[in-house]
Design a protein around this motif. Sequence first.
Motif, PDB file in Angstrom:
ATOM      1  N   ASN A 555      16.197  23.873   7.611  1.00  5.62           N
ATOM      2  CA  ASN A 555      15.207  22.938   8.942  1.00  5.62           C
ATOM      3  C   ASN A 555      14.560  23.897   9.696  1.00  5.62           C
ATOM      4  O   ASN A 555      13.950  23.322  10.842  1.00  5.62           O
ATOM      5  CB  ASN A 555      15.946  21.531   9.473  1.00  5.62           C
ATOM      6  CG  ASN A 555      16.867  21.931  10.780  1.00  5.62           C
ATOM      7  OD1 ASN A 555      16.858  23.070  10.945  1.00  5.62           O
ATOM      8  ND2 ASN A 555      17.182  20.627  10.368  1.00  5.62           N
ATOM      9  N   HIS A 605      17.967  19.970   4.310  1.00  3.50           N
ATOM     10  CA  HIS A 605      18.187  20.440   5.446  1.00  3.50           C
ATOM     11  C   HIS A 605      19.356  21.934   5.178  1.00  3.50           C
ATOM     12  O   HIS A 605      19.438  22.895   6.552  1.00  3.50           O
ATOM     13  CB  HIS A 605      18.537  20.117   6.611  1.00  3.50           C
ATOM     14  CG  HIS A 605      19.855  19.855   6.957  1.00  3.50           C
ATOM     15  ND1 HIS A 605      20.707  18.910   6.568  1.00  3.50           N
ATOM     16  CD2 HIS A 605      20.172  20.305   8.368  1.00  3.50           C
ATOM     17  CE1 HIS A 605      21.632  18.994   7.346  1.00  3.50           C
ATOM     18  NE2 HIS A 605      21.663  19.357   8.695  1.00  3.50           N
ATOM     19  N   PRO A 684      13.473  16.838  12.483  1.00  3.20           N
ATOM     20  CA  PRO A 684      15.457  17.967  12.128  1.00  3.20           C
ATOM     21  C   PRO A 684      15.497  17.245  13.328  1.00  3.20           C
ATOM     22  O   PRO A 684      16.092  17.220  14.340  1.00  3.20           O
ATOM     23  CB  PRO A 684      14.322  19.275  11.983  1.00  3.20           C
ATOM     24  CG  PRO A 684      13.623  18.859  11.151  1.00  3.20           C
ATOM     25  CD  PRO A 684      12.556  17.876  11.643  1.00  3.20           C
TER      26      PRO A 684
END
Length: 943
Positions: A555, A605, A684
Amino acid sequence: MPAKISFLKLSVGLALSMSVTTIYAQDHLTLWYDKPATKWVEALPIGNGRIGAMVFGGIKNDRVQFNEETLWTGYPRNYNKQGAYKYLDTIRGLLFAGKQKQAEELAGKEFMGLKSNEGNRDAWLKKVQAILQLKSNPSQPGYNDASWKTMAVPHYEGWETQGFEGMDGAVWFRYQFDLPPKWNGKDLKLDINKIADQDFTYINGVLVGSQANADARNYVIPASALKVGKNSIAILVINFTGKGGVMGYKDVSNHIGVYPVNEAVSQKLSLNGQWKYFIQDTDVPAVGQYQAAYQPFGDLNFVFDVDESAVADYRRTLDIANARATTAYTYKGTTFLREYIVSAPNQALGVHFTASRNKSISFTAELSSPHKSNNVKRVNGSTVSLEVKVKDGALNGVSYLSIRATGGLVLVKENKIVVTGADEVAAWLSANTNYRNFKDVTANPSQLALASLNKLKSKSWQQVNDAHVKEYQSYFNTFSIRLGHNNASRSTLTTDRRLNEFALNNNDPDFVALYLQYGRYLLISSSRPGTRPANLQGIWNDLLSPPWGSKYTTNINAEMNYWPSDLLNVSATQQPLFEMIRELSVSGTETAKQYYDAPGWVLHHNTDLWRGTAAINASNHGIWITGGAWLCDHLWQHYLYTQNNRFLKDTAYPLMKGAAEFFSAFLVKDPKTGYLISTPSNSPEHGGLVAGPTMDHQIIRNLFKSTIEASSILKTDEAFRKKLEVQYSQIAPNTIGRYGQLQEWMQDVDDTTDKHRHVSHLWAVYPGSEINWEQTPDMIKAARQSLLYRGDAATGWSLGWKINLWARFLDGDHTYKLIQMLLSPVKGGAGSYPNLFDAHPPFQIDGNFGGAAGIGEMLLQSHTRYIDILPALPSALPDGEVKGLKARGGFELSIKWSRGVLQAVSVKSLAGRPLQLRYKDHAVNMSTEKNRTYQFNGSLQQQ
């Protein structure tokens, strides 16, 4: 000095007799120090993309800690929960209804990836606690612990700092304290703070508390359990994985201790000290993990019989122009030099010992490893091997150490190699594992490592070093940079002192140039064609439980590692990244099917050596679906820089298309706005599970746009291209909020006091280009306002991102301010360690790469229709010259400026594309011929 001596030895003696000023004023590509490293973040990194090493340069004990890129925990397995997509619509419905907590709870239960196999924890705990059934056991006050050893308690970074790296298990700790008479009859509070990760705490044999979490321990000791005089504390610490022990407080001034209940904590009686300990059981059951962790391999130590007080002229260097570390000093009239390389052509780590007098080189070489399962053994009279096996994993490795000496004696004694009275010595270390690829672990590490070693038998050090330098410089010498004028007073400072000085006074432009080149060096050293990509720490790690597993965090961090690649002319370092994207598309196809019932491929992620693509850790940040789409932008950007249609056709487009197919199916209509949005996802690590984070939409639009353009260039998939064109226009747009900021979410809920490290919604400014001064001036002003609200302070990698953002905002002085923050000594927060490694803290290499890219971004930008020269030049860098910068469109540029004004530009057209060049109010629009170079003056008049 003997009459017969090699030229190399003579040159060493002459060099060390020269003044330090003379030597280092001439060298702008060297890190140097006047003392050995005592900490890992002071050691100097070397590597060939596969083998990495940290050189400490010790005088009595020279530690060379080494890694091999494929030694990880874990094993090939399915990371995906079958049929998870059945819960997708329910999770979306909860989010649309504003029920975030319920959505996160359901997603956490049903939508996360699978962990690796768990051992029987309950059975093991029962076995460990059986000791308490004995009449005399460690919890009792009168227990005889005279044979126990001692350990400093507390140890905030875990008992690993006390010499127990990699040890998990059950450990007893015992300590005694005197109860003051005035506290007699009072209940006491026992304040231990953190213990990792479970404890059973006894006072005089009475259990006063037990916890199995990361929370603070504040137990009440009843007065009935205490007595005047000596009182016994016994703690059984259970640690299944990671840091272990009685950790106490991060603030070392805050001691663990006891004090009366309802009285001031200032009355606390400190329990800091040397506690006795006993290791009861280290055969812990396996702990389930979402993903694997990168591992150290071992240590190579050279032990010398030297009186350190008699050593003079000590110098430790890292020459990034030649990818070589050195340690040099004078001892009793003899000059000693050690050179360290990791050769890619010969796939080995080498250490070369020379001296200004014959028969002066004597030492013992030892191999060791932090892995519990390791074995060192003799191979022959000059070679030993190290075998390691990763705990609860599929991987094992073999390393060979072989020593060749000119003169003197070499023998193996007690599995150590002893060198006595040699003139010159070459030590070679090879290392391999059984890893073939993310599905296959059938390689023969011994055979591979031995083959590398055997190839060196007929080669001299000079031959190996020459091949090493030639190969390395084929990457490194594509680019050069000079900033400012030569400042001898700065150049003669050791690098750690130079770092301190730069933080106080930024009048050292050449240090900025060195930092940029160091970033290129680190990338070449940790990511070569044919290797795996640079991970969270590049290729360097000394911990069995490294921060965040030293994985690939997709991410931001994994992508940031490769921001310098094309711009700073080290494009070949991306080949491992592109291969990883291909592998991720394979595992990501199954994740797309099982979690979203969608075609194509998806990545969340994080990923690891085994190419896991499912969501990990927790639903509030782990369910983020645009990792694969972001990685695809690296494929597209590489095409834009190179204009390589074969790469686009064979590599980039198929992967981009697969990612676009996923999002074409994944996007859903927002019931309130009618826009297509991304959900479930998150911005994120900020704000939890949501519907429609701005960053997702920016990345997906970018993916669709580049896939559409690639399809058009290749004249393929017309129907799919038209479908993406329709969907592209329906994705929720960027929005300006009530504070003039670019909104991070669809709702206008940004907090102007929020200082979160992630600035995810600014992705479209950098590394994207959707928001720019040319096409969206209002939106880029809003993005800048968002960053002003977030502030400058950040973790190291976040500073790296902000440096690039401020360069895109065309504010050179603000950009430089953040560079100065990044190039500051670590004092509890972000900055740089003495070896210039980036500090999150702890060490993460992405800040090095982000910072290097940001310096380049100040000098050249090509994300709009123009190639902009010196777009964000700070006043602190009025003079300079750079050669080899790459620009999109297939161009390579050299730029020279003086007193803040452009003097000359050279542009080589690598693809014969039209050139649109701009400097301030001057612009050039012209056609070019492939491989022809064009010269311009400071007004962009062609010369």
